[in-house]
Design a protein around this motif. Structure first.
Motif, PDB file in Angstrom:
ATOM      1  N   THR A  40       0.709  -1.355  -0.158  1.00 44.45           N
ATOM      2  CA  THR A  40       0.044  -0.434   0.125  1.00 44.45           C
ATOM      3  C   THR A  40       0.806   1.305   0.171  1.00 44.45           C
ATOM      4  O   THR A  40       0.710   2.340  -0.981  1.00 44.45           O
ATOM      5  CB  THR A  40      -0.633   0.132   1.430  1.00 44.45           C
ATOM      6  OG1 THR A  40       0.188  -0.558   2.702  1.00 44.45           O
ATOM      7  CG2 THR A  40      -1.907  -0.991   0.984  1.00 44.45           C
ATOM      8  N   CYS A  42      -3.353  -0.589   6.082  1.00 40.99           N
ATOM      9  CA  CYS A  42      -3.744  -0.291   4.459  1.00 40.99           C
ATOM     10  C   CYS A  42      -3.779   1.136   4.089  1.00 40.99           C
ATOM     11  O   CYS A  42      -3.757   1.607   3.490  1.00 40.99           O
ATOM     12  CB  CYS A  42      -4.662  -0.907   3.595  1.00 40.99           C
ATOM     13  SG  CYS A  42      -5.170  -2.741   3.528  1.00 40.99           S
ATOM     14  N   LEU A  95      -0.631   4.145   3.021  1.00 38.74           N
ATOM     15  CA  LEU A  95      -1.582   4.895   1.793  1.00 38.74           C
ATOM     16  C   LEU A  95      -0.934   5.783   2.226  1.00 38.74           C
ATOM     17  O   LEU A  95      -0.578   6.484   1.395  1.00 38.74           O
ATOM     18  CB  LEU A  95      -2.915   4.783   1.609  1.00 38.74           C
ATOM     19  CG  LEU A  95      -3.248   3.397   0.593  1.00 38.74           C
ATOM     20  CD1 LEU A  95      -4.744   3.748   0.940  1.00 38.74           C
ATOM     21  CD2 LEU A  95      -3.269   3.916  -1.376  1.00 38.74           C
TER      22      LEU A  95
END
Length: 457
Positions: free
Chosen positions: A295, A359, A363
């Protein structure tokens, strides 16, 4: 060069080939083994839970020592970074300084093999040395960024470097999971090889950087009876004065100070948090390894393209909003898990929901670091790139000192779970400060400086 305007001469400067950009990005690929295995995941957990261990205080002393080692290394970078950057620009020595930091990181990291349970101060010293060298290298490699492409492409180039770095992290993590195993006292004789492995990975995979990356600067002759230290101090003083001409860069560096304080807390304590607060199983920890790397790579690469279209400032602000959401999710994971189980009749464990949170954090991690590096590149004239990235490194590492010391002291009082909310406050402060940055004005200031230098030439 007569017959051409300053603007035309500026635009005609050659940029890097794809091979050179790949060589530059390979340094991110190589050094990610250190960040991931030594600071974020394996050795941090090994040091706190096995080398120091729980001394009847719920690991609070161990966490405090880990915080102190990282904070000291970042403080050394705060002192050395701008001075090294000034010398690098004056002597056209960015590549030499990068090579020295690379070798020092490799040697100090390899020596972590000798840190056994109870060898608290040896581990402390080696973390200070290795993380200082590694962190200086981060600034040195970033100083090449403005030379690699035109301003409109710096977001993609920076994002490509970060993304390739997280791919490197996947390779390093894969070896660790398959060959070295879990972080425990029972598995110590195998997991102690994490230091030599990280060192060897960095040593070998960074070779393309030194083969293909070019030193484009032109050295200035050293005046008689003047040392490089004198030159460095003079140039740093001059750069501090020059920063008044680069108002938006100066404001952004203050914002970066707060945002990176939060990021460094997450890098240093995320997996420690998973072990001590979430109390995850080894299989979940290993899965988090992979999720965060994938991610983060997606975030760095995807947002790199986005920021070249909507602007680095807007992208940076959006990533900080993502960070606030991620921190709140990390803090609330146990309670949200219990609520979902009660209302939906589920049988989830906090560690499983924590993977979803990972996740979001991944990011945020990849995209925010890429956007901040690109924005500094946009605001930096090429002939002052090493100095300005030295101050970027200073802001980063001063942030590390503030964030990690703050969390270390706070967790010693209220515990690790509650103190993680400090990160959300830091990201909100960064957002508020960055709102006054004007990206177009900052780019114009850098271009005006370069035109003046070319006209003088």
């Amino acid at each position: 060069m007569s017959g051409y305007s300053a603007a035309e001469r500026l635009s005609s400067r050659p940029y890097a080939s794809r091979k050179e950009i790949f060589g530059w990005a390979m340094f991110d690929f190589a050094n990610q083994a250190f960040t991931l295995l030594i600071i974020t995941v394996v050795f941090g957990e090994l040091y706190t839970t096995v080398i120091v261990g729980d001394r009847g205080d719920d690991y609070r002393l161990a966490n405090l020592l880990w915080s102190a080692a990282l904070a000291i290394s970042y403080l050394l970078v705060v002192i050395l970074g701008p001075l090294c950057g000034a010398v690098m620009d004056y002597a056209a020595a960015k590549k030499r300084f990068l090579f020295i930091s690379y070798l020092a990181t490799v040697i100090a990291t390899g020596l972590l093999y000798f840190v056994a349970p109870g060898y608290v101060w040896l581990g402390f010293l080696l973390i200070v040395l290795s993380n200082t060298a590694y962190s200086l290298g981060e600034s040195f490699i970033a100083a090449f960024l403005p030379e690699l492409g035109p301003p409109r492409s710096l977001g993609r180039i920076s994002g490509f470097g970060w993304a390739l770095g997280y791919v490197g992290g996947l390779f390093a993590a894969g070896f660790t999971l398959v060959v070295l195993g879990d972080t425990s006292a029972e598995n110590f004789e195998r997991i102690r090889w994490v230091g030599p492995f990280a060192a060897g990975f960095f040593l070998v995979t960074a070779i393309p950087t030194f083969l293909w990356l070019k030193e484009r600067g032109v050295a200035t002759s050293l005046p008689p009876r003047v040392s490089y230290t004198d030159i460095a101090l003079a140039r740093v003083r001059q750069t501090l004065q020059d920063l008044r001409r680069f108002r938006d860069l100066a404001i952004f560096l203050v914002s970066l100070l707060f945002s990176m304080a939060g990021v460094y807390i997450i890098i240093a304590f995320a997996f420690i948090y998973g072990a001590q607060v979430i109390r995850w199983d080894e299989s979940v920890r290993n899965l988090m390894f992979i999720i965060v790397q994938i991610t983060a790579a997606v975030g760095a690469l995807g947002f790199g393209f986005i920021q070249d279209r909507i602007g680095a400032k807007i992208t940076y602000l959006f990533t900080l909003v993502l960070w606030v959401a991620a921190i709140l999710a990390i803090w609330a994971t146990p309670e949200v898990t219990a609520w979902l189980n009660a209302w939906l009749g589920l049988d989830w464990q906090a560690q499983h929901l924590f993977l979803v949170v990972g996740c979001l954090a991944g990011l945020s991690l990849g995209s925010s670091q890429s956007a901040s590096r690109a924005l500094v590149g946009l605001f930096s004239p090429r002939d002052k790139a090493a100095e300005f990235f030295g101050f970027w490194g200073l802001a980063n590492k001063l942030a590390g000192v503030i964030g990690i010391v703050g969390l270390g002291l706070l967790q010693a009082v209220v515990g690790l779970k509650a103190s993680i909310l400090l990160c959300a406050a830091l990201f909100i402060l960064a957002i508020l400060i960055c709102l006054s940055v004007n990206q177009a004005r900052g780019q114009r200031a850098a271009e005006a400086w370069e035109r003046r230098e070319i006209a003088a030439y």
